[in-house]
Design an enzyme around this catalytic site. Structure first.
Site, PDB file in Angstrom:
ATOM      1  N   CYS A 119       0.635  -1.136   0.065  1.00 19.13           N
ATOM      2  CA  CYS A 119      -0.026  -0.257   0.153  1.00 19.13           C
ATOM      3  C   CYS A 119       1.037   1.151   0.276  1.00 19.13           C
ATOM      4  O   CYS A 119       1.991   1.406   0.413  1.00 19.13           O
ATOM      5  CB  CYS A 119      -0.690   0.162   1.300  1.00 19.13           C
ATOM      6  SG  CYS A 119      -2.515  -1.680   1.170  1.00 19.13           S
ATOM      7  N   CYS A 122       1.932   3.181   3.035  1.00 22.96           N
ATOM      8  CA  CYS A 122       2.220   2.576   4.244  1.00 22.96           C
ATOM      9  C   CYS A 122       3.380   2.285   4.534  1.00 22.96           C
ATOM     10  O   CYS A 122       4.431   1.087   3.832  1.00 22.96           O
ATOM     11  CB  CYS A 122       1.185   1.624   4.388  1.00 22.96           C
ATOM     12  SG  CYS A 122       1.505  -0.177   5.523  1.00 22.96           S
ATOM     13  N   GLY A 168       1.953  -5.791   8.794  1.00 24.28           N
ATOM     14  CA  GLY A 168       1.909  -7.116   8.198  1.00 24.28           C
ATOM     15  C   GLY A 168       0.049  -7.169   8.348  1.00 24.28           C
ATOM     16  O   GLY A 168      -0.410  -6.512   8.488  1.00 24.28           O
ATOM     17  N   GLU A 169      -0.083  -8.333   6.874  1.00 21.22           N
ATOM     18  CA  GLU A 169      -1.161  -8.429   6.206  1.00 21.22           C
ATOM     19  C   GLU A 169      -1.889  -9.709   7.259  1.00 21.22           C
ATOM     20  O   GLU A 169      -1.349 -10.661   6.858  1.00 21.22           O
ATOM     21  CB  GLU A 169      -1.243  -8.306   5.248  1.00 21.22           C
ATOM     22  CG  GLU A 169      -3.263  -8.985   4.420  1.00 21.22           C
ATOM     23  CD  GLU A 169      -3.953  -8.853   5.158  1.00 21.22           C
ATOM     24  OE1 GLU A 169      -4.240  -7.843   5.106  1.00 21.22           O
ATOM     25  OE2 GLU A 169      -4.772  -8.983   6.419  1.00 21.22           O
ATOM     26  N   SER A 222      -9.725  -2.184   5.620  1.00 20.27           N
ATOM     27  CA  SER A 222      -8.643  -1.238   5.028  1.00 20.27           C
ATOM     28  C   SER A 222      -9.406  -0.507   4.130  1.00 20.27           C
ATOM     29  O   SER A 222      -9.073  -0.782   3.115  1.00 20.27           O
ATOM     30  CB  SER A 222      -7.483  -1.476   5.311  1.00 20.27           C
ATOM     31  OG  SER A 222      -6.513  -1.045   6.965  1.00 20.27           O
ATOM     32  N   HIS A 224      -9.986   2.987   2.677  1.00 24.71           N
ATOM     33  CA  HIS A 224      -9.372   4.429   2.191  1.00 24.71           C
ATOM     34  C   HIS A 224      -9.442   4.859   0.376  1.00 24.71           C
ATOM     35  O   HIS A 224      -8.508   5.918   0.570  1.00 24.71           O
ATOM     36  CB  HIS A 224      -7.409   3.603   1.695  1.00 24.71           C
ATOM     37  CG  HIS A 224      -7.170   3.350   3.267  1.00 24.71           C
ATOM     38  ND1 HIS A 224      -7.429   3.354   4.801  1.00 24.71           N
ATOM     39  CD2 HIS A 224      -6.151   2.055   3.536  1.00 24.71           C
ATOM     40  CE1 HIS A 224      -6.715   3.007   5.623  1.00 24.71           C
ATOM     41  NE2 HIS A 224      -6.557   1.872   4.134  1.00 24.71           N
TER      42      HIS A 224
HETATM   43  N1  SAH Z   1      -2.363  -5.037   7.011  1.00 26.97           N
HETATM   44  C1  SAH Z   1      -3.528  -4.794   7.593  1.00 26.97           C
HETATM   45  C2  SAH Z   1      -3.580  -4.827   9.130  1.00 26.97           C
HETATM   46  C3  SAH Z   1      -2.208  -3.643   9.078  1.00 26.97           C
HETATM   47  S1  SAH Z   1      -1.862  -2.009   9.124  1.00 26.97           S
HETATM   48  C4  SAH Z   1      -3.851  -3.572   7.089  1.00 26.97           C
HETATM   49  O1  SAH Z   1      -3.704  -2.923   5.792  1.00 26.97           O
HETATM   50  O2  SAH Z   1      -5.389  -3.842   7.721  1.00 26.97           O
HETATM   51  C5  SAH Z   1      -3.220  -1.211  10.291  1.00 26.97           C
HETATM   52  C6  SAH Z   1      -3.733   0.515   9.768  1.00 26.97           C
HETATM   53  O3  SAH Z   1      -2.878   1.279   9.736  1.00 26.97           O
HETATM   54  C7  SAH Z   1      -3.997   0.123   8.264  1.00 26.97           C
HETATM   55  O4  SAH Z   1      -5.731   0.651   8.196  1.00 26.97           O
HETATM   56  C8  SAH Z   1      -3.890   0.683   7.568  1.00 26.97           C
HETATM   57  O5  SAH Z   1      -4.010   1.332   6.346  1.00 26.97           O
HETATM   58  C9  SAH Z   1      -2.941   1.941   8.263  1.00 26.97           C
HETATM   59  N2  SAH Z   1      -2.108   2.417   7.787  1.00 26.97           N
HETATM   60  C10 SAH Z   1      -1.013   2.028   7.396  1.00 26.97           C
HETATM   61  N3  SAH Z   1      -0.241   3.376   7.048  1.00 26.97           N
HETATM   62  C11 SAH Z   1      -0.412   4.126   7.695  1.00 26.97           C
HETATM   63  C12 SAH Z   1       0.018   6.031   7.810  1.00 26.97           C
HETATM   64  N4  SAH Z   1       1.213   5.875   7.724  1.00 26.97           N
HETATM   65  N5  SAH Z   1      -0.915   6.430   8.181  1.00 26.97           N
HETATM   66  C13 SAH Z   1      -1.914   6.718   8.816  1.00 26.97           C
HETATM   67  N6  SAH Z   1      -2.195   4.915   8.710  1.00 26.97           N
HETATM   68  C14 SAH Z   1      -1.467   3.800   8.223  1.00 26.97           C
HETATM   69 FE1  SF4 Z   2       0.780  -1.987   5.345  1.00 26.03          FE
HETATM   70 FE2  SF4 Z   2      -1.768  -3.202   6.393  1.00 26.03          FE
HETATM   71 FE3  SF4 Z   2      -0.972  -2.185   3.537  1.00 26.03          FE
HETATM   72 FE4  SF4 Z   2       0.433  -4.486   4.554  1.00 26.03          FE
HETATM   73  S1  SF4 Z   2      -1.910  -4.554   3.856  1.00 26.03           S
HETATM   74  S2  SF4 Z   2       1.264  -2.239   3.284  1.00 26.03           S
HETATM   75  S3  SF4 Z   2       0.202  -3.641   6.221  1.00 26.03           S
HETATM   76  S4  SF4 Z   2      -1.100  -0.766   5.043  1.00 26.03           S
END
Ligand code: SAH
Ligand code: SF4
Length: 364
Positions: A119, A122, A168-169, A222, A224
């Protein structure tokens, strides 16, 4: 029975532990005793498990161990948020964060070192995938946090909620995550209710279907973005599992879930996904899915290419959702002084794990 390396009992759910003990000629109910010692009392030394017979303890000592990750450092933020850096193996470290609130204490844990899903906003995604955590490593985070936090004056645990929102996912490490959920929910170990354990996913749909049957816990997704074109860019796995299928899977999951809503996470990116038009499209995107929204101010990291939305834009966005009848929370940034927000742990971790590796190497 193997005499090579000891089996780490910390990562076995009750069924597996019972079977293992039985194969060693022990009574299966010993599994309950052992789980209570390891997870409820946080005991890692078999010799202190006083209701086990001497023979059982000797057997366990010979073939098994309770191995917890090594604590590299711990930090406390001004607002009470706590963070621990745990070494999994030389060169691999992860962070675990505890966020105290008035009515609950939430532990945010990781399921992988890095993440393959890339993503774009992230920092974990930017760093790529390193490896899956084992069940023992996932549970080891809870073990450590419990150990460090102790209990409140009434004797209750300080950790009331666990969220899989660290690195992680989780649904790409399905087996280890599901067995960790077993242990979190088991009355003989952490005894958390399904409503108090939340798995956050970017939407690995076949695994989400399976989770609904195997271990339905509270669900955060997530999101977004309100349309496929934008979500394809921000959350590339959307190209494989697009929004319409995601929404349909969420609806099916809700029939099995302990809560009657999904929490949609929505990171607020300035000028990218935060206009009133995006908010209105979001309302139609989730039509038919019982849900709440959690708006997450973007946490910047070097060279991310994104900025957090302006506070005014976040307020307007929230108001449009609220006026459409949704419950909306805007995540407070917590533990800023120690870089300890959920989903935002990774920035420093690889650095630190490399540092940890150099540190370990320097000892050799
Ligand atoms: N991989 C899973 C769980 C980990 S991320 C997922 O994507 O849901 C946990 C949350 O933090 C997710 O909603 C992700 O999109 C968000 N996140 C990741 N990077 C971020 C950032 N730089 N600022 C704010 N939220 C972020
Ligand atoms: Fe980050 Fe979750 Fe996307 Fe993985 S799936 S890159 S942990 S926001």
């Amino acid at each position: 029975m193997s005499t090579l390396s000891p089996i780490n009992l910390l990562g076995l759910n009750r069924e597996r532990l019972s079977r293992l003990l039985e194969s060693w000629g022990e009574k299966p109910f010993r599994a309950k005793q052992l789980m209570r010692w390891m997870h409820h009392f946080g005991e890692a030394d078999f010799d202190r498990m006083t209701d086990l017979s001497k023979a059982s303890r000797e057997l366990l000592r010979a073939h098994a161990a309770v191995q917890v990750p090594r604590l590299l450092s711990g930090h406390v933020s001004d607002d009470g948020t706590r963070k621990w850096l745990l070494e999994l193996s030389p060169g691999n470290a992860i962070e675990t964060v505890f966020i105290p609130e008035d009515d609950r204490g939430t532990l945010c844990i990781s399921s992988q070192v890095g993440c393959a899903l890339a993503c774009t906003f992230c920092s974990t995604g930017r760093q790529g995938f390193n490896r899956n955590l084992t069940t023992a490593e996932i549970i080891g985070q809870v073990w450590w946090a419990n150990h460090a936090l102790g209990r409140d004056p009434k004797g209750d645990r300080i950790i009331s909620n666990v969220v899989l929102m660290g690195m992680g996912e989780p649904l790409l490490n399905y087996d280890a995550v599901v067995e960790s959920l077993d242990i979190l929910l088991d009355d003989y170990s952490y005894g958390l209710s399904r409503r108090r354990v939340t798995l956050s996913t970017s939407g690995i749909l076949p695994a989400l279907e399976r989770l609904g049957d195997r271990a339905p816990v509270a669900l955060a997704v997530s999101l977004h973005a309100p349309d496929d074109a934008l979500r394809d860019r921000l959350v590339p796995i959307n190209r494989k599992y697009p929004l319409q299928e995601l929404m349909a899977t969420c609806q099916r999951y809700l029939q099995k879930a302990p809560r009657d809503f999904v929490t949609f996470e929505y990171v607020m990116l300035d000028g990218i996904n935060d206009t009133p038009q995006h908010a209105r499209r979001l309302v139609s995107c989730v039509e038919g899915v019982s849900c709440k929204f959690n708006l997450i101010p973007f946490n910047p990291f070097p060279d991310s290419g994104y900025r957090c939305s302006r506070p005014q834009a976040i307020r307007e966005f929230r108001d449009i959702l609220v006026q459409s009848g949704f419950v909306v929370t805007v995540r407070k940034t917590r533990g800023d002084d120690i870089d300890a927000a959920c989903g935002q742990l990774a920035g420093q971790v690889m650095d630190k794990s490399r540092r940890a590796q150099r540190f370990t190497e320097s000892l050799q």
